[in-house]
Design an enzyme around this catalytic site. Structure first.
Site, PDB file in Angstrom:
ATOM      1  N   CYS A 195     -14.572 -13.772 -16.756  1.00 25.17           N
ATOM      2  CA  CYS A 195     -13.293 -13.307 -16.213  1.00 25.17           C
ATOM      3  C   CYS A 195     -13.459 -13.167 -14.714  1.00 25.17           C
ATOM      4  O   CYS A 195     -14.083 -12.232 -14.234  1.00 25.17           O
ATOM      5  CB  CYS A 195     -12.863 -11.990 -16.808  1.00 25.17           C
ATOM      6  N   SER A 209     -18.286  -9.324 -15.230  1.00 23.78           N
ATOM      7  CA  SER A 209     -18.404 -10.728 -14.812  1.00 23.78           C
ATOM      8  C   SER A 209     -19.004 -10.853 -13.411  1.00 23.78           C
ATOM      9  O   SER A 209     -19.458 -11.928 -13.017  1.00 23.78           O
ATOM     10  CB  SER A 209     -17.060 -11.463 -14.900  1.00 23.78           C
TER      11      SER A 209
HETATM   12 NI1  NFE Z   1     -11.017  -9.423 -16.651  1.00 21.66          NI
HETATM   13 FE1  NFE Z   1     -13.332  -7.368 -17.531  1.00 21.66          FE
HETATM   14  C1  NFE Z   1     -14.137  -7.212 -19.076  1.00 21.66           C
HETATM   15  C2  NFE Z   1     -13.964  -5.863 -16.821  1.00 21.66           C
HETATM   16  S1  NFE Z   1     -14.906  -8.296 -16.342  1.00 21.66           S
HETATM   17  S2  NFE Z   1     -12.208  -9.148 -18.273  1.00 21.66           S
HETATM   18  O1  NFE Z   1     -14.566  -7.201 -20.139  1.00 21.66           O
HETATM   19  O2  NFE Z   1     -14.344  -4.972 -16.301  1.00 21.66           O
HETATM   20  O3  NFE Z   1     -15.624  -9.393 -16.975  1.00 21.66           O
END
Ligand code: NFE
Ligand code: MG
Length: 608
Positions: A587, A543
């Site tokens: 996320c 993310s």
């Molecule tokens: Ni918190 Fe994760 C995943 C990692 S980042 S969800 O998939 O690394 O988006």
């Protein structure tokens, strides 16, 4: 609430050019705090967008000067959604630094733990975080249950299967419950949608199918979580992985445990094939028009008509993709093994060429992120995490806009060879397809053939969502083979689970990286070890790649690019903004991963 808020509580203002400035803060049904600012022109098309994380955390700094064998236990706390992923990546980084190769059983068990997570995470995302961007609950109350059963049969047939819910009775029961809740004003978690918005394209019957699967899916996802816990010890946050291998020795020795995993996998795969995939065919077809409308894409017109070039539709975005690859299929070592999900890079939608991943080209820039920097993007081995909050730009109307020419997010801006790339299921499926990977080509090819949709449908919001579903089925089918391989290997007498190493000897002066695929995309942990202690640690997270702000020269981020060009049916209800951002499965806990020291101050900007 000030008059500047729309009826949804989001902020709206019209500037002197007649463009509407919309702030959606927070974007809900995600992990963490994300704010999107968008400018919408008179034709309701998004002409600019900024993605900002308003949350600060400090795990990279916490692990410094610790025993490297403990790092996985600490970094796993980065996130409880892609649970276990950070744990595994840190352990792999330490194994790379120590030059330790894990035994076959450990490799397969790790694939099964990670595979269970991928399937669980993708499934929960589609039904419980994203489906209501496509499915209008109130419309479902108007459906004819008999016609709904026929409709479910139609989409299951297209997917080559039979419907998970057969017959009108179950659909009628579910509909009665929703009608009752709606009448009593007790829609609860369904109370806050933009129901009736023109951006919803499904028929009442199709909406009822979506709602029914949403509710049935709550039980199925519990079974997926059990699968994750079986070899992991618990879920979230499995704890059976250690530097050198795994500790779930008794689960490998006991055929009944492997058989239980296989049974849970069979049940969950059944729902994936008979509900999730048919729903994706249904939504993909209903939303195909905007998905293939290149006038709605940021990059669409630029690449129009060029052979071998992807043409983006609504939500298409960067059209540059990266994958580190994942799921080791043999025991030649972490970075030598054949991969179930291949690695590679695609630039500017040119799917005729997949570049080899060159990890030296990975850097992070902080020009637009609230961190101190050296002025140059840094490779993660030498990266730093030093907060430098410069605030938002408070305006007279009592609302704070982002200072978009300066720092505007707690997420850093990762770059590959100085460029922004998208990571995640769409990146993985497109890279695998473009590389001619046999398995991915079959799954993606099947999807396109059965749906009758062109490949361009993939480069869009709904395409990103479809890629995640295709990948879910593929990983579930892959796990079936891996579980059999594990059972066979154990039955043949190989019960080894751990590779020993001399800690004092190997931890004097070394470094390593754990690079693989989390549900949301490419995830890397980089660790430097001196005299048995961690001297530097950096995580560059999926993310972070997708939600990050602009790069040093204004290079636009993946969320930002995906929003530009998108048409919004009703700016008072930014459904399309939320749908497009949700298609990445944001996320923010993962993306920022750096303890909240400024939380109170940050909360002040939203003044009523
Ligand atoms: Ni918190 Fe994760 C995943 C990692 S980042 S969800 O998939 O690394 O988006
Ligand atoms: Mg980081």
């Amino acid at each position: 609430m000030s008059k500047l808020h729309g009826k949804d509580g989001n902020f709206h203002q019209t500037d002197s050019n007649g463009n509407k400035h919309i702030i959606v803060d927070p974007i809900t049904r995600i992990e963490g705090h994300l704010r999107i600012e968008a400018v919408i022109d008179k034709d309701n098309t998004i002409i600019d967008a900024w993605s900002s994380s308003t949350m600060f955390r400090g795990i990279e700094t916490i692990v410094k000067n610790r025993d490297p064998r403990d790092v996985g236990l600490m970094t796993m706390r980065i996130c409880g959604v892609c649970t276990g992923t950070h744990y595994q990546r840190s352990i792999e980084a330490v194994e790379d630094a120590f030059d330790v190769t894990i035994p076959k059983n450990a490799r397969i068990v790790r694939n099964l733990i990670q595979g269970s997570l991928q399937v669980h995470d993708h499934f929960v995302h589609f039904y419980h975080l994203h489906a209501l961007d496509f499915v209008d609950i109130i419309s479902a109350t108007k459906a004819d249950p008999v016609k709904t059963a026929k409709e479910a049969e139609k989409w299951a047939k297209i997917a080559g299967t039979t419907p998970y819910i057969a017959g009108a009775t179950d659909f009628k029961d579910i509909q009665d419950r929703i009608v009752k809740f709606a009448k009593e004003g007790r829609l609860g978690i369904f109370g806050n949608g933009y129901w009736g918005n023109k951006g919803y394209k499904l028929t009442p019957e199709q909406n009822l199918i979506g709602v029914a699967h949403y509710l049935k899916g709550l039980d199925v996802q519990r079974r997926m979580s059990k699968m994750h816990a079986l070899f992991g010890g618990k879920s979230p946050h499995p704890q059976s992985i250690v530097v050198g291998g795994v500790t779930c020795v008794q689960d490998i020795q006991n055929p009944a445990r492997i058989a239980l995993f296989q049974e849970l996998l069979r049940e969950t795969t059944d729902f994936v094939k008979r509900a999730y995939l048919p729903d994706i065919y249904m939504a993909g077809t209903a939303y195909a028009e905007e998905a293939t409308d290149s006038s709605q894409s940021f990059h669409g017109t630029k690449h129009k008509g060029t052979l071998g070039k992807a043409i983006g539709g609504s939500g298409g975005g960067l059209l540059s993709f990266m994958s580190y690859g994942d799921f080791r299929l043999d025991d030649t070592g972490f970075y030598n093994s054949a991969l179930f999900l291949p690695a590679g890079v695609i630039l500017d939608g040119d799917i005729s060429k997949v570049h080899e991943l060159d990890e030296d080209k990975i850097t992070e820039d902080v020009t637009h992120a609230w961190f101190e920097g050296t002025g140059e993007p840094e490779h993660p081995y030498v990266g730093t995490t030093i907060p430098e909050y410069t605030g938002l730009d408070k305006k007279d109307d009592g609302y704070a806009y982002l200072k978009t020419e300066g720092k505007y997010s707690w997420i850093k801006s990762p770059l590959y060879d100085g460029r922004k790339v998208e990571v995640g299921p769409l990146a993985r499926m497109v890279i695998g397809y473009a590389k001619g990977d046999k398995v991915i080509t079959k799954y993606v090819g099947d999807f396109l053939k059965r749906s009758g949709l062109p490949i361009s449908v993939l480069f869009s919001t709904v395409g990103r969502t479809a890629a995640r579903a295709i990948e879910t089925e593929m990983i579930a089918d892959g796990m079936k083979e891996w579980a059999s391989e594990l059972a066979k290997n154990a039955a043949n007498g190989d019960l080894s689970t751990w590779t020993s190493f001399d800690f004092d000897e190997v931890s004097k002066d070394c470094k390593g990286r754990g690079m693989a695929e989390a549900p949301r995309g490419a995830l890397g942990h980089w660790i430097v070890i001196k005299d048995g202690l961690v001297s530097n640690f950096q995580a560059v997270v999926p993310s972070t790649w997708n939600a990050g702000p602009r790069g040093p020269n204004g290079e636009i981020g993946a969320y930002e690019a995906s929003l530009i060009g998108t048409k919004v049916a009703n700016p008072e209800e930014p459904l399309e903004i939320i749908r497009t951002v949700h298609s990445f499965d944001p996320c923010i806990a993962c993306a920022v991963h750096v303890m909240d020291t400024n939380g109170k101050e940050l909360a002040v900007y939203k003044v009523d």
